[in-house]
Design an enzyme around this catalytic site. Sequence first.
Site, mmCIF file in Angstrom:
data_model
loop_
_atom_site.group_PDB
_atom_site.id
_atom_site.type_symbol
_atom_site.label_atom_id
_atom_site.label_comp_id
_atom_site.label_asym_id
_atom_site.label_seq_id
_atom_site.Cartn_x
_atom_site.Cartn_y
_atom_site.Cartn_z
ATOM 1 N N LYS A 38 0.923 -1.312 -0.064
ATOM 2 C CA LYS A 38 -0.091 -0.033 0.067
ATOM 3 C C LYS A 38 0.852 1.356 -0.158
ATOM 4 O O LYS A 38 1.645 1.381 0.883
ATOM 5 C CB LYS A 38 -0.958 0.098 1.172
ATOM 6 C CG LYS A 38 -2.032 1.176 0.947
ATOM 7 C CD LYS A 38 -2.744 1.476 2.359
ATOM 8 C CE LYS A 38 -1.760 2.595 3.027
ATOM 9 N NZ LYS A 38 -2.488 3.745 3.574
ATOM 10 N N ASP A 64 -2.994 4.534 -2.429
ATOM 11 C CA ASP A 64 -4.210 5.276 -1.683
ATOM 12 C C ASP A 64 -3.864 6.854 -1.768
ATOM 13 O O ASP A 64 -3.580 7.320 -1.023
ATOM 14 C CB ASP A 64 -4.033 4.829 -0.180
ATOM 15 C CG ASP A 64 -5.105 5.285 0.660
ATOM 16 O OD1 ASP A 64 -6.028 5.734 0.276
ATOM 17 O OD2 ASP A 64 -4.792 4.993 2.060
ATOM 18 N N LYS A 66 -6.886 9.015 -2.536
ATOM 19 C CA LYS A 66 -8.222 9.410 -1.923
ATOM 20 C C LYS A 66 -8.714 10.488 -2.694
ATOM 21 O O LYS A 66 -8.913 11.694 -2.292
ATOM 22 C CB LYS A 66 -8.168 9.972 -0.410
ATOM 23 C CG LYS A 66 -7.925 8.539 0.487
ATOM 24 C CD LYS A 66 -8.189 8.893 2.080
ATOM 25 C CE LYS A 66 -8.135 7.843 2.729
ATOM 26 N NZ LYS A 66 -6.527 7.210 2.960
ATOM 27 N N ASP A 69 -12.468 15.291 -6.605
ATOM 28 C CA ASP A 69 -12.412 16.661 -7.438
ATOM 29 C C ASP A 69 -13.854 16.618 -8.212
ATOM 30 O O ASP A 69 -14.632 15.582 -8.033
ATOM 31 C CB ASP A 69 -11.485 16.556 -7.952
ATOM 32 C CG ASP A 69 -10.798 18.231 -8.428
ATOM 33 O OD1 ASP A 69 -11.760 19.003 -8.865
ATOM 34 O OD2 ASP A 69 -9.700 18.488 -8.182
ATOM 35 N N THR A 120 -11.745 7.569 9.865
ATOM 36 C CA THR A 120 -11.733 7.395 11.217
ATOM 37 C C THR A 120 -11.219 8.224 12.031
ATOM 38 O O THR A 120 -11.436 8.197 13.126
ATOM 39 C CB THR A 120 -10.867 5.892 11.589
ATOM 40 O OG1 THR A 120 -9.554 6.030 10.878
ATOM 41 C CG2 THR A 120 -11.657 4.789 10.962
ATOM 42 N N ARG A 211 2.989 -1.099 10.514
ATOM 43 C CA ARG A 211 3.989 -1.124 11.669
ATOM 44 C C ARG A 211 4.358 -2.518 12.037
ATOM 45 O O ARG A 211 5.339 -2.859 12.487
ATOM 46 C CB ARG A 211 3.972 -0.102 12.562
ATOM 47 C CG ARG A 211 4.017 1.220 12.013
ATOM 48 C CD ARG A 211 3.686 2.263 12.759
ATOM 49 N NE ARG A 211 2.083 2.369 12.680
ATOM 50 C CZ ARG A 211 1.470 3.269 13.259
ATOM 51 N NH1 ARG A 211 1.831 4.485 13.998
ATOM 52 N NH2 ARG A 211 -0.040 3.157 13.153
HETATM 53 O O1 C5P Z 1 1.110 0.911 10.694
HETATM 54 P P1 C5P Z 1 -0.293 0.565 10.527
HETATM 55 O O2 C5P Z 1 -0.461 -0.852 10.291
HETATM 56 O O3 C5P Z 1 -1.156 1.575 11.502
HETATM 57 O O4 C5P Z 1 -0.613 1.300 9.131
HETATM 58 C C1 C5P Z 1 -2.109 1.269 8.796
HETATM 59 C C2 C5P Z 1 -2.245 1.908 7.408
HETATM 60 O O5 C5P Z 1 -3.650 2.261 7.173
HETATM 61 C C3 C5P Z 1 -1.484 3.329 7.393
HETATM 62 O O6 C5P Z 1 -1.186 3.634 6.212
HETATM 63 C C4 C5P Z 1 -2.823 4.370 7.632
HETATM 64 O O7 C5P Z 1 -2.552 5.525 7.265
HETATM 65 C C5 C5P Z 1 -4.052 3.366 6.874
HETATM 66 N N1 C5P Z 1 -5.292 3.712 7.532
HETATM 67 C C6 C5P Z 1 -5.611 3.541 8.765
HETATM 68 N N2 C5P Z 1 -6.899 3.757 9.323
HETATM 69 C C7 C5P Z 1 -7.706 4.338 8.344
HETATM 70 C C8 C5P Z 1 -7.390 4.476 6.858
HETATM 71 C C9 C5P Z 1 -6.127 4.232 6.664
HETATM 72 O O8 C5P Z 1 -4.934 3.142 9.624
HETATM 73 N N3 C5P Z 1 -9.047 4.627 8.719
#
Ligand code: C5P
Length: 234
Positions: A38, A64, A66, A69, A120, A211
């Site tokens: 991603k 991603d 988003k 427009d 979120t 992560r």
């Molecule tokens: O490191 P982690 O597992 O938290 O990464 C989650 C990924 O999903 C990040 O790129 C974050 O920006 C994305 N994301 C999220 N929650 C959302 C939308 C996107 O954690 N509601």
Amino acid sequence: MVQDQSHRLPPVFVALDMAQAEVEPMLDRLEGLNLGLKVGMELFYQTGPDFVRQLAEWGPVFLDLKLHDIPNTVASAAARIADLGVRLTTVHASGGRAMLEGLAALERPDFRFLAVTVLTSADRAELDGLGIAKPDLGEHARHLFRLASDCGLGGFVCSPQEVAALRALRDDALFVTPGVRPAGAARDDQTRIATPADAMARGASSLVIGRPITRAADPRAAAEAILAEIDGHG
Ligand code: C5P
């Protein structure tokens, strides 16, 4: 749109939230696993389309960005994104009917849109500030879900908390779910989390996990453990 086997998405997209220099060593460690990548705005705006094309050679890419427009601009941008060889890209469902209907026509078995309903990070006060009178966030999210669905889109980003309710509304949809943490892993800044097996059991099609893989002492072992957990509960 029903996916045939050759267009199946990987169960996990690894969120490459890192500097460009860190990406190649990470991919070397993850080589050969059934993973997608991603790419978010941070990495895309550092690196650009050629880098995304290279990543798409490594594995399925979820770009991603988003989009939101006027319909013509979004459709043109989406066509350029499709040319990068990515499999998924995101649009805001709040972009409205004309924007969303234009996108459905651009979908192919190997290129699909995921609609984002309510971020979120938003809360009730945020909806008030935007002049949205819906009683709660969930209802607004479901409203946008139905709008995107009516406009012909069948892919959505949603949290593990929402996925079962949305899956009940539309069994054929594609739900891609972040907010996933293996049991015992650090939560980082995620609050509403589920384990990989739980998120899949609730109806997710694919997970976005960053992560817990990219910051693990052994990213390959972490990814393998997650894939094994999902396989065992699939
Ligand atoms: O490191 P982690 O597992 O938290 O990464 C989650 C990924 O999903 C990040 O790129 C974050 O920006 C994305 N994301 C999220 N929650 C959302 C939308 C996107 O954690 N509601």
